[in-house]
Design an enzyme around this catalytic site. Structure first.
Site, PDB file in Angstrom:
ATOM      1  N   VAL A  76      62.374  11.213-136.398  1.00 44.29           N
ATOM      2  CA  VAL A  76      61.843  10.302-137.613  1.00 44.29           C
ATOM      3  C   VAL A  76      60.019  10.149-137.333  1.00 44.29           C
ATOM      4  O   VAL A  76      59.997   9.333-137.946  1.00 44.29           O
ATOM      5  CB  VAL A  76      62.644   8.971-137.800  1.00 44.29           C
ATOM      6  N   ASN A 101      68.130   3.660-140.411  1.00 45.89           N
ATOM      7  CA  ASN A 101      68.186   3.218-139.136  1.00 45.89           C
ATOM      8  C   ASN A 101      68.278   3.553-137.668  1.00 45.89           C
ATOM      9  O   ASN A 101      67.583   2.793-136.649  1.00 45.89           O
ATOM     10  CB  ASN A 101      70.063   3.196-138.705  1.00 45.89           C
ATOM     11  N   SER A 157      65.585  -6.091-137.306  1.00 44.12           N
ATOM     12  CA  SER A 157      66.097  -6.912-136.149  1.00 44.12           C
ATOM     13  C   SER A 157      65.511  -8.565-136.900  1.00 44.12           C
ATOM     14  O   SER A 157      65.293  -9.323-137.559  1.00 44.12           O
ATOM     15  CB  SER A 157      65.294  -7.071-134.933  1.00 44.12           C
ATOM     16  N   TYR A 171      58.757  -3.870-129.201  1.00 46.99           N
ATOM     17  CA  TYR A 171      59.801  -3.488-130.250  1.00 46.99           C
ATOM     18  C   TYR A 171      59.744  -4.735-131.051  1.00 46.99           C
ATOM     19  O   TYR A 171      59.690  -4.949-132.840  1.00 46.99           O
ATOM     20  CB  TYR A 171      61.422  -4.026-129.711  1.00 46.99           C
ATOM     21  N   ALA A 173      57.009  -6.932-132.399  1.00 50.29           N
ATOM     22  CA  ALA A 173      56.020  -6.531-133.405  1.00 50.29           C
ATOM     23  C   ALA A 173      56.179  -5.378-134.556  1.00 50.29           C
ATOM     24  O   ALA A 173      56.249  -5.139-136.033  1.00 50.29           O
ATOM     25  CB  ALA A 173      54.922  -5.689-133.005  1.00 50.29           C
ATOM     26  N   SER A 174      57.340  -4.624-133.836  1.00 46.42           N
ATOM     27  CA  SER A 174      58.271  -3.152-134.597  1.00 46.42           C
ATOM     28  C   SER A 174      58.804  -3.198-135.989  1.00 46.42           C
ATOM     29  O   SER A 174      58.492  -3.425-137.034  1.00 46.42           O
ATOM     30  CB  SER A 174      58.013  -2.287-133.892  1.00 46.42           C
TER      31      SER A 174
END
Length: 284
Positions: A76, A101, A157, A171, A173-174
Site C-alpha cells: 500500500v 486496514n 487507533s 505509529y 503520529a501516523s
C-alpha cells in the site's frame, strides 16, 4: 449480525469490497463477515503466502457466500500497487466499500530520541500514504462508475485520541494523521454520497500486537492494566464494527472517530479482579 456459519442475511448483498491487510487479524475477520453478508471481496496484502492461507480460511468460514472472493498482492505504500487493486474491481462493477486496514507497528518504534528515521518513514509510508492512496483511488473508481452510496473505512487507533504509555511515536503520529485525513475526506466528499469513517481500535489480540509485545511482560502489563475489562479486544469484535460502518445501516454515519476499545479511553482507573473473557458466541 451473523454469529455463525449460516447463510448470509445480505446486509452487503451485491456490494464489492476491497480489504487491505486482509491476510490476518481485523482484515481476515472482516473478510469472513463481508462474505457471509453477501459482498464480493478482493483481499489484498503484501504477503502472497499469507493471502493464500487466508483465502482458504475465508472460504471455509463463509461456505454459503453468494459473492466471490479473490486475492491480490499489494504494497500500500506504492500508489501503482493500490491503483492496480482498485482497477481489478472495474470488472466487478466498481468499488462500493474500501477498507484501508493495512498498517505496521514496528518493534524499533520508540520515542522522539530513539526512533530511527527509517522506521518513522516506513511507518508513515504504510500507515498514512497507504490510506491516502486507497482513498484517492476508491474515489476515482466511485466517480468512474457513477456511484452515489459508498463507505470508506480507515483504520486509525485509540492512540490518535490518547497518549500511549509505551513509546511508539511513529505509529501514534501516523494514526493521528489517518484520523485527521479521514475527517477532511468525509466533509469534502459528503455531497457525493461517499462516507469516510476512522475505526479506532484499542490494542487487540492480533499477531501484529503479539509480535510487537514479544516476551516483554512489563510492556504487556502496561497495556493490559488500561482495560476496564482486563483483556485485549478480539479482531472479530472490530470486524463487527466495520460491518456496521460498511452497511447501509450506517448511512448517516460520516466523519466519525469510531472507537471500539472496551471502555479504555473512558477509564480514569480500572477495576481490580480477574479479567473477563470474550463472549463465546462471536462469529469465527
Amino acid at each position: 449480525m451473523s454469529t455463525n456459519g449460516s447463510a448470509s442475511r445480505g446486509r452487503l448483498a451485491g456490494k464489492n469490497a476491497i480489504i487491505t491487510g486482509a491476510a490476518g487479524g481485523i482484515g481476515l475477520e472482516t473478510t469472513i463477515l463481508f462474505l457471509r453478508e453477501g459482498a464480493s471481496v478482493l483481499m489484498s496484502d503484501i504477503s502472497e503466502p499469507a493471502l493464500e492461507k487466508a483465502v482458504l480460511i475465508a472460504r471455509e468460514k463463509a461456505p454459503h457466500m453468494t459473492g466471490k472472493v479473490e486475492t491480490m498482492k499489494c504494497d500500500v505504500s506504492k500508489e501503482a500497487d493500490v491503483k492496480a487493486v482498485v482497477d481489478v474491481l472495474d470488472a466487478w462493477g466498481g468499488v462500493d466499500i474500501m477498507f484501508n486496514n493495512a498498517g505496521i507497528m514496528h518493534g524499533d518504534d520508540a520515542d522522539a530520541i530513539d526512533t530511527p528515521e527509517k522506521i518513522w518513514d516506513l511507518t508513515h509510508n504504510i500507515n498514512v500514504k497507504g490510506v491516502w492512496f486507497g482513498s484517492k483511488h476508491a474515489v476515482l473508481s466511485l466517480r468512474k462508475h457513477k456511484k452515489t452510496n459508498a463507505s470508506i473505512i480507515n483504520t486509525a487507533s485509540v492512540v490518535a485520541l490518547v497518549g500511549s504509555a509505551t513509546p511508539q511515536l511513529a505509529y501514534t503520529a501516523s494514526k493521528g494523521a489517518v484520523m485527521a485525513m479521514t475527517r477532511e475526506l468525509a466533509i469534502v466528499h459528503a455531497r457525493e454520497g461517499f462516507r469516510f469513517n476512522a475505526l479506532c481500535p484499542a490494542p487487540l489480540n492480533t499477531p501484529l500486537l503479539q509480535d510487537w509485545l514479544g516476551d516483554d511482560q512489563e510492556k504487556r502489563h502496561r497495556r493490559e492494566i488500561h482495560f476496564p475489562t482486563g483483556r485485549f479486544g478480539e479482531a472479530i469484535e472490530l470486524a463487527q464494527a466495520v460491518l456496521f460502518l460498511a452497511s447501509d445501516e450506517a448511512s448517516f454515519v460520516n466523519g466519525t472517530d469510531f472507537v471500539v476499545d472496551g471502555g479504555m479511553t473512558r477509564a480514569y482507573v480500572t477495576p481490580e479482579g480477574p479479567p473477563t473473557k470474550p463472549p463465546q458466541n462471536l462469529a469465527r
